[in-house]
Scaffold this motif. Structure first.
Motif, PDB file in Angstrom:
ATOM      1  N   UNK A   1      14.409  -3.841  -7.495  1.00 10.40           N
ATOM      2  CA  UNK A   1      15.167  -5.073  -7.754  1.00 10.40           C
ATOM      3  C   UNK A   1      16.608  -4.912  -7.260  1.00 10.40           C
TER       4      UNK A   1
ATOM      5  N   UNK B   1      10.681  -0.122 -10.392  1.00 12.00           N
ATOM      6  CA  UNK B   1      10.826  -1.569 -10.209  1.00 12.00           C
ATOM      7  C   UNK B   1      12.294  -1.989 -10.334  1.00 12.00           C
ATOM      8  N   UNK B   2      12.999  -1.359 -11.285  1.00  8.89           N
ATOM      9  CA  UNK B   2      14.444  -1.609 -11.442  1.00  8.89           C
ATOM     10  C   UNK B   2      15.167  -1.345 -10.124  1.00  8.89           C
TER      11      UNK B   2
ATOM     12  N   UNK C   1      16.728  -5.538  -3.741  1.00  5.07           N
ATOM     13  CA  UNK C   1      16.655  -6.961  -3.376  1.00  5.07           C
ATOM     14  C   UNK C   1      17.998  -7.657  -3.618  1.00  5.07           C
TER      15      UNK C   1
ATOM     16  N   UNK D   1       3.651  -4.824  -8.712  1.00 10.60           N
ATOM     17  CA  UNK D   1       3.975  -5.272 -10.075  1.00 10.60           C
ATOM     18  C   UNK D   1       3.412  -6.645 -10.383  1.00 10.60           C
TER      19      UNK D   1
ATOM     20  N   UNK E   1      10.204  -0.535  -1.156  1.00  6.98           N
ATOM     21  CA  UNK E   1      10.402  -1.584  -2.156  1.00  6.98           C
ATOM     22  C   UNK E   1       9.364  -2.698  -2.067  1.00  6.98           C
ATOM     23  N   UNK E   2       8.945  -3.003  -0.856  1.00  3.44           N
ATOM     24  CA  UNK E   2       7.968  -4.076  -0.707  1.00  3.44           C
ATOM     25  C   UNK E   2       6.685  -3.716  -1.465  1.00  3.44           C
TER      26      UNK E   2
ATOM     27  N   UNK F   1       7.266  -3.848  -5.315  1.00  2.00           N
ATOM     28  CA  UNK F   1       7.339  -5.228  -5.813  1.00  2.00           C
ATOM     29  C   UNK F   1       5.970  -5.889  -5.772  1.00  2.00           C
ATOM     30  N   UNK F   2       5.169  -5.560  -4.735  1.00  2.00           N
ATOM     31  CA  UNK F   2       3.843  -6.176  -4.612  1.00  2.00           C
ATOM     32  C   UNK F   2       2.898  -5.654  -5.679  1.00  2.00           C
TER      33      UNK F   2
END
Lengths: 396, 220
Positions: free
Chosen positions: A301, A297-298, A304, A396, A389-390, A393-394
């Motif tokens: 981020x 997740x880091x 992003x 989490x 990444x999508x 992020x989804x």
């Protein structure tokens, strides 16, 4: 906020993991450093000390022992040889230069070597202070001896019987220091050199070296021989071994034999160290791989925020590199420290190893550290590069 | 052609015929949508209606199966991967449902990271300015684990606006907050978007938020 700082801070957010990885790498590198330095120094000493000596002739026994005692001064001699026999060999046409040695005494563990002036030219000795020995009981001492034993020109000392201990001192005859050698970076730095007559005199032969009444009884310990022609290599040792009561030993052959004997142990340790390095590499890999799972997740981020895939890839590689390079540097330093410690506890000054000598091959160890870092980090780095990444992020 | 081009450049966000399909599941269809500069929009929809998918499409994180996406005159999915990352870093600020900061870095360092990844120079003055406007300047050297949930949300807002983005997108920013904090975060988002002259899109299924916005894009 440089990439190095980001990686650095991330590594040290889990200090125990980082320390374990660094320790493993350091341990493996330290063993390899010790092996590398020790074998280089031993090989160097062997080569430097036997550089111009083609053959050693001495009493029958172990040829390796003869070489060790007469060239490296680290073992007991095989015995003595009759001077008259030895002189015949010295006049042989195959022999360009022959240097007699008489061993048997020491001063505080430093060997006293009775020899003649050919020894000076054989080793290319130079004087730092004073002069070379000439008369009986005059001694020229090596640079290390002068330093370690606090001896200076004009000082006198008593030799002791034997090669290592001062139990039985020859109180009747005192040696006088007449000269100190410049550091030669070979075995002579740790020797006391004197005339052969001095050694005889210490052992009860009070007659001068040039009187011949006692020649029948006189003995040498060994002869260091330089050949006149390459033909001698094949002929001379065979002649000595078959037609006399003495033995001839080649420093080159015996050094190789010695090295192959030590080599087995060195090889085993080398494999052991490589195994540790492999374990370290796996440990770094597992560490990065696991932390990647936690940091998915880091990393998403970071994407992003504008970090490219390549940037994430390089951040992970950098983390692997930081761990292994620090480990390798600590390992090399540690290896030098260990070797120096071993050196200070070594009894024989001739085979003393030093941790203060650096060799260029050590860069290979740092290179190996770099390579392990990249190898251990490459799979986690590729994963970071490829991560969706999508999806992360989804989730989490 | 010229007419089409004109319609595109006039909008901060413009999507047309956008759809996305995950595997074999039915495709999500998104109605065309145009958002002007500095407008504040609410993106409404129930869970599973495709809010997050649309937000990811708008922020360049997810390439749609079909359609065109223009953000600030740029056809997002015509950019190379690297340029798209850089574009996102410089022009779009994103706030997620759960405030997520890099734990190994301090608050100020998290903001510096955002500047760095966007390809900008570290600007301490700007960091100070944003943290002060969110009443978080005193926590600049603290680490994320030392902050409360509400404080973390403020810092993620700070991080989203640090590079003065033209578009600010928030995904369910209030869903895990109580009424008081939800109201506060919403006010902050609106205040920060006005302060930075950024277009604001807030995606939510939270009914408490509805009245705070005049403009709404609803997903079926």
């Amino acid at each position: 906020m440089s990439p190095f700082r980001i990686s650095w801070k991330n590594i040290w957010s889990k200090p125990l993991n980082a320390a374990l990885n660094i320790l493993l790498i350091a341990f493996g590198t330290a063993i390899l450093t010790v092996l590398l330095l020790a074998s280089t120094q031993i090989e160097d000493k062997l080569t430097k000390n036997s550089k111009d000596i083609d053959l050693v002739v001495g009493a029958k026994g172990s040829p390796l022992q003869l070489i060790l005692s007469s060239i490296y001064y680290i073992d007991f001699p095989t015995g003595n040889i009759p001077m008259n026999e030895a002189k015949k060999l010295m006049r042989n046409p195959f022999v360009k230069k022959a240097v007699p040695l008489a061993l048997g005494d020491n001063y505080n563990g430093v060997r006293i070597v009775g020899t003649d002036s050919n020894y000076i030219s054989l080793y290319g000795l130079k004087i730092q202070e004073g002069k070379f020995w000439k008369a009986d009981m005059e001694a020229t001492i090596g640079a290390n001896v002068a330093h370690a034993q606090q001896l200076k020109v004009g000082d006198t000392f008593f030799g002791g019987h034997g090669l290592t201990e001062m139990n039985d001192q020859h109180k009747d005859h005192a040696y006088k220091v007449v000269g100190i050698l410049t550091p030669q970076q070979n075995v002579t730095d740790n020797l006391i050199l004197t005339g052969i007559g001095s050694v005889w005199r210490m052992h009860g032969d009070e007659h001068a070296e040039d009187t011949h009444d006692h020649d029948q009884e006189r003995e040498y310990t060994s002869l260091l021989i330089q050949y006149r022609s390459p033909m001698a290599v094949a002929m001379f040792p065979m002649m000595v071994n078959q037609t006399t009561n003495m033995q001839a030993a080649s420093p080159a052959q015996e050094s190789t034999r010695l090295f192959s004997l030590i080599g087995v142990g060195v090889d085993t340790l080398q494999w052991f160290a490589l195994l540790i390095m492999l374990i370290a590499a796996v440990s770094v890999f597992v560490n990065l791989y696991n932390s990647l799972k936690e940091r998915r997740y880091d990393l998403a981020i970071m994407r992003t925020l504008g970090a490219s895939k390549t940037k994430l890839f390089s951040l992970i590689i950098l983390e692997g590199l930081i761990l292994t390079v620090i480990g390798a540097i600590i390992g090399v330093a540690f290896g030098h420290g260990i070797l120096h410690l071993i050196g200070t506890y070594q009894e024989s000054s001739q085979a003393k190893m030093s941790g203060l000598i650096f060799i260029k091959e050590e860069f290979y160890l740092l290179g190996a550290g770099l390579m392990i870092g990249v190898l251990a980090a490459i799979i986690p780095a590729i994963q970071a590069y490829r991560s969706n990444i999508s999806k992360i992020l989804a989730e989490n | 052609m010229l007419f089409l081009w004109n319609t595109v450049i006039d909008y901060m966000i413009s999507i047309s015929s956008v759809s996305h399909q995950y595997g074999n599941s039915p495709a999500l269809q998104f109605a065309d949508w145009q958002v002007n500069d500095a407008e504040q929009w609410l993106l409404l929809g129930q869970s599973g209606s495709g809010k997050t998918t649309l937000l990811h499409i708008l922020t360049g994180l997810l390439k749609p199966s079909g359609g065109k996406v223009h953000i600030n005159n740029t056809d997002l999915y015509q950019l190379t991967s690297k340029k798209l990352d850089a574009f996102r870093g410089q022009h779009i600020g994103i706030i997620f449902q759960k405030p997520h900061l890099i734990k190994s870095l301090s608050i100020a360092e998290n903001l510096m990271l955002a500047q760095r990844f966007a390809g900008l120079r570290t600007n301490q003055k700007r960091i100070e300015e944003v943290l002060t406007s969110l009443d978080m300047a005193h926590k600049r050297n603290a680490y994320p684990q030392e902050l409360s949930q509400g404080q973390l949300q403020r810092v993620t807002i700070a991080r989203a606006v640090i590079n003065k983005p033209t578009l600010l997108i928030a995904d369910e920013p209030t869903s895990s907050l109580d009424d008081k904090n939800a109201e506060a975060v919403l006010a902050l988002l609106k205040q920060q978007s006005e302060l930075n002259q950024a277009t604001l899109v807030v995606a939510t299924h939270d009914k408490r938020v509805k009245d705070a916005f005049n403009l709404t894009y609803s997903l079926a």
